[in-house]
Design an enzyme around this catalytic site. Structure first.
Site, mmCIF file in Angstrom:
data_model
loop_
_atom_site.group_PDB
_atom_site.id
_atom_site.type_symbol
_atom_site.label_atom_id
_atom_site.label_comp_id
_atom_site.label_asym_id
_atom_site.label_seq_id
_atom_site.Cartn_x
_atom_site.Cartn_y
_atom_site.Cartn_z
ATOM 1 C CG ASP A 132 -0.228 -0.283 2.529
ATOM 2 O OD1 ASP A 132 1.010 -0.378 2.525
ATOM 3 O OD2 ASP A 132 -0.906 -0.435 3.561
ATOM 4 C CG HIS A 133 3.359 2.390 3.086
ATOM 5 N ND1 HIS A 133 2.397 1.543 3.593
ATOM 6 C CD2 HIS A 133 3.629 3.278 4.074
ATOM 7 C CE1 HIS A 133 2.103 1.913 4.831
ATOM 8 N NE2 HIS A 133 2.841 2.962 5.151
ATOM 9 C CG ASP A 135 1.936 1.273 9.506
ATOM 10 O OD1 ASP A 135 2.535 1.569 8.458
ATOM 11 O OD2 ASP A 135 1.199 2.075 10.133
ATOM 12 N NE ARG A 185 2.534 9.366 12.487
ATOM 13 C CZ ARG A 185 2.808 8.064 12.541
ATOM 14 N NH1 ARG A 185 3.305 7.448 11.492
ATOM 15 N NH2 ARG A 185 2.612 7.395 13.648
ATOM 16 C CB SER A 230 6.594 5.890 11.248
ATOM 17 O OG SER A 230 7.937 5.488 11.158
ATOM 18 N NE ARG A 262 9.243 5.844 8.696
ATOM 19 C CZ ARG A 262 8.863 7.026 8.241
ATOM 20 N NH1 ARG A 262 9.750 7.953 7.970
ATOM 21 N NH2 ARG A 262 7.602 7.304 8.030
HETATM 22 C C1 MIC Z 1 3.796 6.235 8.518
HETATM 23 O O1 MIC Z 1 2.626 6.564 8.524
HETATM 24 O O2 MIC Z 1 4.718 6.957 8.943
HETATM 25 C C2 MIC Z 1 4.165 4.850 7.989
HETATM 26 C C3 MIC Z 1 4.873 5.055 6.709
HETATM 27 O O3 MIC Z 1 2.995 4.129 7.741
HETATM 28 C C4 MIC Z 1 5.036 4.155 9.037
HETATM 29 C C5 MIC Z 1 5.634 2.889 8.590
HETATM 30 C C6 MIC Z 1 6.814 3.059 7.680
HETATM 31 O O4 MIC Z 1 7.623 3.965 7.860
HETATM 32 O O5 MIC Z 1 6.951 2.241 6.770
HETATM 33 C C7 MIC Z 1 4.318 3.892 10.358
HETATM 34 O O6 MIC Z 1 3.378 4.570 10.688
HETATM 35 O O7 MIC Z 1 4.742 3.011 11.135
HETATM 36 FE FE1 SF4 Z 2 -0.170 4.744 5.145
HETATM 37 FE FE2 SF4 Z 2 1.061 5.396 7.432
HETATM 38 FE FE3 SF4 Z 2 -0.334 7.199 6.062
HETATM 39 FE FE4 SF4 Z 2 -1.613 5.269 7.282
HETATM 40 S S1 SF4 Z 2 -0.406 6.872 8.245
HETATM 41 S S2 SF4 Z 2 -2.000 5.989 5.205
HETATM 42 S S3 SF4 Z 2 -0.216 3.554 7.034
HETATM 43 S S4 SF4 Z 2 1.533 6.175 5.389
#
Ligand code: MIC
Ligand code: SF4
Length: 641
Positions: A64-65, A119, A379, A533, A535
């Site tokens: 999805d990313h 995630d 975010r 996140s 990550r």
């Molecule tokens: C995000 O919203 O920051 C992400 C991208 O979904 C991350 C995961 C990632 O960095 O791959 C998260 O929320 O954990």
């Molecule tokens: Fe995707 Fe993270 Fe954004 Fe949710 S917050 S839509 S999981 S990048």
């Protein structure tokens, strides 16, 4: 004994420890999820553990990313993810099927289960009455191997909802109100359990918006009881058999009770650059908006999209605004296509994107220089959109739709009557883009393109750590600051050497070069270091560049665990005032690390350059200390198997 809902679910899954807030517990994990940006590392780690098939009830790998395919890299990763899933007994949700949290809620989540996801927004599942927790990928790999997931027993906070929301007020305003009151670190070490008479009127999609964005409070999780609304949702998804009634006992004891009167709420917005900078929309109404993005795992359900379409029906997007819509799932997209809502969106000038994360993670649609972008996302950290000087505002899908028409931040109550969109009695169920793993998995060949690089490894920790201070940061540093995402960097998620050139890129572009030249060193952080996140790249890449310890005033939960898992020592200043006495390039030394950690006493850190010492605490369990001293979780597993 009376128990909270959290204690009930933990009680059913407890394999180690006691439910005493702050002490480490081990939980049996029923379900796991990964997405493509964290998944490649997770499955490389699972392969390194050396297990044939996952031991969970259900594990799902989503894509999805990393949806833009500007070269071979993301497509390579998708192919690896699909084949490694089939090889090890994991379901695979194909690109186009939607955002992990939205699809998992629709098709797999179930009350009373534990879900561990690579995630941070995994707690979305709490909208269904499950205990859903975000973690680093390595913890998910270990859980897939059937081992417990360890975490500090959280405090349980009751959020009592009273009354009913007025027209134009939405679930997003409930969680924005909590962020306004508690801040981005107000939830650290806590789970928010929702209750009170106000919850009866909230549907599961609305609840999921609230539990999703509990991540922005730094909370371990958020959840609702499983009640009549949960049954309605599961029935509408054709999954009535997954329902069970689940609630806290009357008189259960909570660490704190917070009350929110839903009828007193008004439309709210988080202004740049933190999700807790929340004000009523009316206070900033009239601010010109250049871009509106509707979607993300917070607000992209079919209910949100229908509501946006009803507001946009017959209208056209303001000339200065670019409007994007990214549906949360293929189910949501298919349903608005059938109902005609999609026609209303397209006619109004919305730019339809893939069912995925899209602009939320800077995968395209970066705003113009200095632009104001209003998003229904969760975010708004500086630079996360891909445009360093853009300002991101966060609000409900309704505020977004209203503002897309007017071109300025708009309190939707000024538009007149609100549309009344109910959750559908039956969702369109079509799971053909979810590939179940074959029974006979041993013969599946895992395909690795050139973008899949081997995992970085490291030795056991030295007993003396010595090195320069490479960086001194302020408070609330996010993992987006440490390891930026976006369309340029994300394709390297399975290639740590290539990724390392971007670490701390938004704070100090010279970091990678200086870290290499110095052969590693220390990082000094402020409060809530590593928020945001999950990550683990924000730990893995610094480890790869030789960072030995991060000393901060306080840490966000997931990042703290990720540091220990990769063998970086996370330490907290005993006296926070010491942080301001440390400067970049100071030489620090910690001698006798092993004994100090095992004794439970604070670690003594010598500032060799300036000739003084200070003390720092390692808030780690004995298990984590073993993991750390072994040089991380993978070494620890190898040593002990
Ligand atoms: C995000 O919203 O920051 C992400 C991208 O979904 C991350 C995961 C990632 O960095 O791959 C998260 O929320 O954990
Ligand atoms: Fe995707 Fe993270 Fe954004 Fe949710 S917050 S839509 S999981 S990048």
């Amino acid at each position: 004994m009376t128990r909270t809902l959290v204690e009930k679910i933990i009680g059913e899954h407890l394999v180690e420890g006691q439910m005493l807030p702050g002490s480490e517990i081990g939980l049996r994990i029923d379900q796991t999820l990964t997405q493509d940006a964290t998944g490649t590392m997770t499955y490389l780690q699972f392969e390194a553990i050396g297990m044939d098939r996952v031991r969970t009830e259900l594990s799902v790998s989503y894509v999805d990313h990393n949806m833009l395919q500007t070269d071979f890299r993301n497509a390579d990763d998708h192919r690896y993810l699909q084949t490694v899933a089939a090889r090890h007994g994991i379901h695979f949700s194909r690109p186009g099927n939607g955002i992990c949290h939205q699809v998992h809620l629709e098709r797999f989540g179930a009350p009373g289960k534990t879900l561990l996801g690579a995630d941070s927004h995994t707690p979305t599942g709490g909208g269904l009455g499950m205990l859903a927790i975000g973690s680093g990928g390595l913890d998910v790999a270990v859980a897939m191997a059937g081992r417990p997931y360890y975490l500090p027993m959280p405090e349980v906070v009751l959020v009592r909802l009273l009354g009913q929301m007025s027209p134009w007020v939405s679930a997003k305003d409930v969680i924005l109100e909590l962020l306004r009151r508690l801040s981005v670190k107000g939830g650290v070490g806590r789970v928010f359990e929702y209750g009170g008479p106000g919850i009866a009127s909230l549907s599961v999609p609305q609840r999921a918006t609230i539990t999703n964005m509990g991540a922005e409070l730094g909370a371990t999780s958020s959840l609702f009881p499983s009640d009549e609304q949960t049954l309605l949702f599961l029935r509408a998804q054709g999954r009535e058999q997954d329902w069970r009634s689940l609630a806290a006992d009357d008189g259960a004891g909570y660490a704190e009770t917070i009350e929110i009167d839903l009828s007193a709420l008004e439309p709210l917005v988080a202004v740049p650059h933190m999700p807790d900078r929340v004000v009523p929309v009316r206070e900033v109404a009239g601010t010109p908006i250049d871009q509106v993005c509707i979607g993300s795992c917070t607000n992209s359900s079919v209910v949100d999209l229908e509501s946006v379409a009803a507001i946009l029906e017959g209208q056209v997007v303001a000339p200065g605004v670019s409007l994007t819509v990214s549906p949360g799932s293929r189910q949501a997209l298919a349903m608005i296509a059938r109902s005609g809502a999609l026609h209303a969106l397209i006619s109004a000038g919305a730019r339809l994107l893939d069912a995925g994360c899209g602009p939320c993670i800077g995968m395209g649609q970066s705003p113009a220089s200095g632009a104001a972008s209003l998003r229904s996302f969760n975010r708004n950290f500086r630079g996360r959109s891909g445009t360093a000087d853009a300002g991101i505002y966060l609000a409900s899908a309704e505020v977004c739709a209203a503002s897309a028409i007017t071109g300025v931040l708009t309190d939707p109550r000024t538009l007149g009557e609100a549309p009344r969109i109910e959750m559908p009695a039956a969702f369109t169920v079509d799971d053909r883009l979810i590939i179940a793993p074959p029974e006979n998995n041993a013969s599946v060949e895992v395909v690795r393109g050139p973008n899949i690089k081997p995992l970085p490894t490291r030795d056991v920790l030295d007993d003396t750590l010595q090195g320069e201070v490479l960086l001194v940061t302020g408070d609330n540093i996010t993992t987006d600051d440490i390891m930026p995402a976006g369309s340029q960097v994300l394709p390297f998620r399975s290639n740590i050497p290539a990724m390392s050139q971007y670490v701390f890129g938004t704070i100090d572009k010279s970091f990678p070069e200086r870290a290499r030249a110095a052969g590693g060193g220390f990082v000094i952080g402020g409060e809530n270091y590593g928020q945001g996140s999950s990550r683990e790249h924000a730990a893995l890449v610094p480890m790869y560049l030789g960072v030995q310890a991060v000393i901060a005033k306080s840490f966000a939960r997931i990042h703290h665990a990720n540091l220990a898992n990769v063998g970086i020592v996370p330490l907290t200043f005993v006296d926070a005032a010491d942080a301001s006495r440390i400067e970049q390039d100071d030489l620090l030394r910690i001698a006798g690390l092993g004994d100090a950690l095992r004794s439970g006493r604070p670690v003594v850190v010598e500032n060799v350059t300036k000739g003084w010492v200070f003390r720092a605490r390692a808030d780690l369990s004995p298990r984590q200390i073993d993991v750390l001293l072994a040089g991380g979780m993978l070494n620890h597993i190898k040593i002990n198997s």
